[in-house]
Design a protein around this motif. Sequence first.
Motif, mmCIF file in Angstrom:
data_model
loop_
_atom_site.group_PDB
_atom_site.id
_atom_site.type_symbol
_atom_site.label_atom_id
_atom_site.label_comp_id
_atom_site.label_asym_id
_atom_site.label_seq_id
_atom_site.Cartn_x
_atom_site.Cartn_y
_atom_site.Cartn_z
ATOM 1 N N LYS A 33 -5.329 -2.312 -4.021
ATOM 2 C CA LYS A 33 -5.825 -3.388 -3.178
ATOM 3 C C LYS A 33 -5.966 -2.912 -1.739
ATOM 4 O O LYS A 33 -6.968 -3.160 -1.098
ATOM 5 N N CYS A 34 -4.910 -2.227 -1.225
ATOM 6 C CA CYS A 34 -4.888 -1.921 0.202
ATOM 7 C C CYS A 34 -5.149 -0.449 0.523
ATOM 8 O O CYS A 34 -5.508 -0.129 1.644
ATOM 9 N N GLY A 35 -4.928 0.464 -0.425
ATOM 10 C CA GLY A 35 -5.219 1.874 -0.194
ATOM 11 C C GLY A 35 -4.179 2.619 0.623
ATOM 12 O O GLY A 35 -4.430 3.729 1.067
ATOM 13 N N ASP A 36 -3.024 2.052 0.828
ATOM 14 C CA ASP A 36 -1.978 2.680 1.623
ATOM 15 C C ASP A 36 -0.662 2.523 0.862
ATOM 16 O O ASP A 36 -0.242 1.413 0.562
ATOM 17 N N SER A 37 -0.003 3.647 0.578
ATOM 18 C CA SER A 37 1.196 3.587 -0.262
ATOM 19 C C SER A 37 2.351 2.844 0.410
ATOM 20 O O SER A 37 3.107 2.144 -0.260
ATOM 21 N N ASP A 38 2.489 2.977 1.715
ATOM 22 C CA ASP A 38 3.560 2.254 2.408
ATOM 23 C C ASP A 38 3.317 0.746 2.374
ATOM 24 O O ASP A 38 4.227 -0.035 2.089
ATOM 25 N N ASN A 39 2.082 0.342 2.689
ATOM 26 C CA ASN A 39 1.753 -1.086 2.636
ATOM 27 C C ASN A 39 1.845 -1.610 1.210
ATOM 28 O O ASN A 39 2.231 -2.760 1.000
ATOM 29 N N ALA A 40 1.486 -0.778 0.248
ATOM 30 C CA ALA A 40 1.554 -1.192 -1.153
ATOM 31 C C ALA A 40 2.990 -1.502 -1.552
ATOM 32 O O ALA A 40 3.264 -2.518 -2.201
ATOM 33 N N LEU A 41 3.909 -0.642 -1.149
ATOM 34 C CA LEU A 41 5.323 -0.881 -1.452
ATOM 35 C C LEU A 41 5.812 -2.151 -0.761
ATOM 36 O O LEU A 41 6.538 -2.948 -1.358
ATOM 37 N N ASP A 42 5.384 -2.357 0.483
ATOM 38 C CA ASP A 42 5.762 -3.575 1.200
ATOM 39 C C ASP A 42 5.246 -4.820 0.486
ATOM 40 O O ASP A 42 5.978 -5.809 0.334
ATOM 41 N N LEU A 43 3.977 -4.790 0.058
ATOM 42 C CA LEU A 43 3.402 -5.935 -0.652
ATOM 43 C C LEU A 43 4.157 -6.215 -1.949
ATOM 44 O O LEU A 43 4.471 -7.365 -2.264
ATOM 45 N N ALA A 44 4.441 -5.163 -2.701
ATOM 46 C CA ALA A 44 5.148 -5.329 -3.975
ATOM 47 C C ALA A 44 6.540 -5.913 -3.742
ATOM 48 O O ALA A 44 6.959 -6.844 -4.442
ATOM 49 N N GLN A 45 7.249 -5.391 -2.754
ATOM 50 C CA GLN A 45 8.595 -5.888 -2.492
ATOM 51 C C GLN A 45 8.580 -7.327 -1.974
ATOM 52 O O GLN A 45 9.430 -8.128 -2.348
ATOM 53 N N GLU A 46 7.593 -7.663 -1.144
ATOM 54 C CA GLU A 46 7.465 -9.047 -0.685
ATOM 55 C C GLU A 46 7.225 -9.986 -1.863
ATOM 56 O O GLU A 46 7.761 -11.095 -1.902
ATOM 57 N N ALA A 47 6.420 -9.537 -2.816
ATOM 58 C CA ALA A 47 6.147 -10.361 -3.994
ATOM 59 C C ALA A 47 7.417 -10.578 -4.812
ATOM 60 O O ALA A 47 7.683 -11.692 -5.284
ATOM 61 N N PHE A 48 8.215 -9.533 -4.985
ATOM 62 C CA PHE A 48 9.465 -9.686 -5.723
ATOM 63 C C PHE A 48 10.430 -10.613 -4.984
ATOM 64 O O PHE A 48 11.159 -11.388 -5.609
ATOM 65 N N ILE A 49 10.427 -10.557 -3.669
ATOM 66 C CA ILE A 49 11.269 -11.465 -2.887
ATOM 67 C C ILE A 49 10.846 -12.910 -3.135
ATOM 68 O O ILE A 49 11.687 -13.789 -3.342
ATOM 69 N N ALA A 63 6.103 -14.683 -15.345
ATOM 70 C CA ALA A 63 6.540 -14.007 -14.115
ATOM 71 C C ALA A 63 5.640 -12.829 -13.766
ATOM 72 O O ALA A 63 5.365 -12.577 -12.592
ATOM 73 N N LYS A 64 5.162 -12.104 -14.767
ATOM 74 C CA LYS A 64 4.287 -10.950 -14.506
ATOM 75 C C LYS A 64 2.989 -11.408 -13.841
ATOM 76 O O LYS A 64 2.543 -10.831 -12.848
ATOM 77 N N THR A 65 2.397 -12.470 -14.362
ATOM 78 C CA THR A 65 1.171 -13.009 -13.781
ATOM 79 C C THR A 65 1.433 -13.500 -12.364
ATOM 80 O O THR A 65 0.641 -13.261 -11.452
ATOM 81 N N TYR A 66 2.551 -14.178 -12.181
ATOM 82 C CA TYR A 66 2.935 -14.670 -10.858
ATOM 83 C C TYR A 66 3.088 -13.500 -9.882
ATOM 84 O O TYR A 66 2.659 -13.578 -8.733
ATOM 85 N N LEU A 67 3.672 -12.413 -10.339
ATOM 86 C CA LEU A 67 3.868 -11.225 -9.511
ATOM 87 C C LEU A 67 2.536 -10.687 -8.994
ATOM 88 O O LEU A 67 2.355 -10.486 -7.792
ATOM 89 N N PHE A 68 1.581 -10.465 -9.899
ATOM 90 C CA PHE A 68 0.302 -9.886 -9.491
ATOM 91 C C PHE A 68 -0.512 -10.860 -8.652
ATOM 92 O O PHE A 68 -1.204 -10.458 -7.717
ATOM 93 N N THR A 69 -0.423 -12.151 -8.936
ATOM 94 C CA THR A 69 -1.112 -13.148 -8.128
ATOM 95 C C THR A 69 -0.532 -13.184 -6.722
ATOM 96 O O THR A 69 -1.267 -13.267 -5.740
ATOM 97 N N THR A 70 0.773 -13.087 -6.626
ATOM 98 C CA THR A 70 1.430 -13.094 -5.320
ATOM 99 C C THR A 70 1.027 -11.865 -4.515
ATOM 100 O O THR A 70 0.745 -11.970 -3.313
ATOM 101 N N ILE A 71 0.989 -10.712 -5.149
ATOM 102 C CA ILE A 71 0.560 -9.494 -4.455
ATOM 103 C C ILE A 71 -0.864 -9.665 -3.930
ATOM 104 O O ILE A 71 -1.167 -9.326 -2.785
#
Length: 172
Positions: A33-49, A63-71
């Motif tokens: 989605k964003c093309g940046d590994s640091d931002n990608a990790l931030d987005l993923a962790q924010e979604a899990f939060i 939950a899996k669908t919710y995770l990807f939608t949140t990201i």
Amino acid sequence: MKKDLQQNLCDEASFNGFYTSYITNAKNFAYYKCGDSDNALDLAQEAFIKIWENCGKIDFTKAKTYLFTTINNLFLNKVKHQKVVLNYKNEYQGPDKTNLSPEFVLEEKEFKTKLQNAIADLTDGQREVFLLNRIDGKKYREIAEMLDISVKAVEKRMSGALKILKEKIPTL
């Protein structure tokens, strides 16, 4: 039965298992989605939060669908902010500090503009499918499962993306 599933997601051990199972896929999805590994990790962790904060409201089976939608939603919010920053940056034209010929600089700038416009013309769905397939090498079936859509929908999005890119940038 449904209440038990919700409670499982709120259980720390179950959540840790869910996190361990999906963090790599979530990070990869965010990266495309964003093309940046640091931002990608931030987005993923924010979604899990967000999932942890709303664990009582989320059906464990969804939950899996919710995770990807949140990201995806978090990414779109960041894009809105980045557009403001980019508009400001593009309006400011500093002095050219390169030793390249003016023709080359102009051609490069025109190509970058064409490429950015072509990618911008893709719908969110087309851009996701295109990047997941062409960059990550995921098969249509895998993309369909990840995005919770049919394989036919993936094929249609890819076809549309390729058509738009070919129209906008015939030299690709």
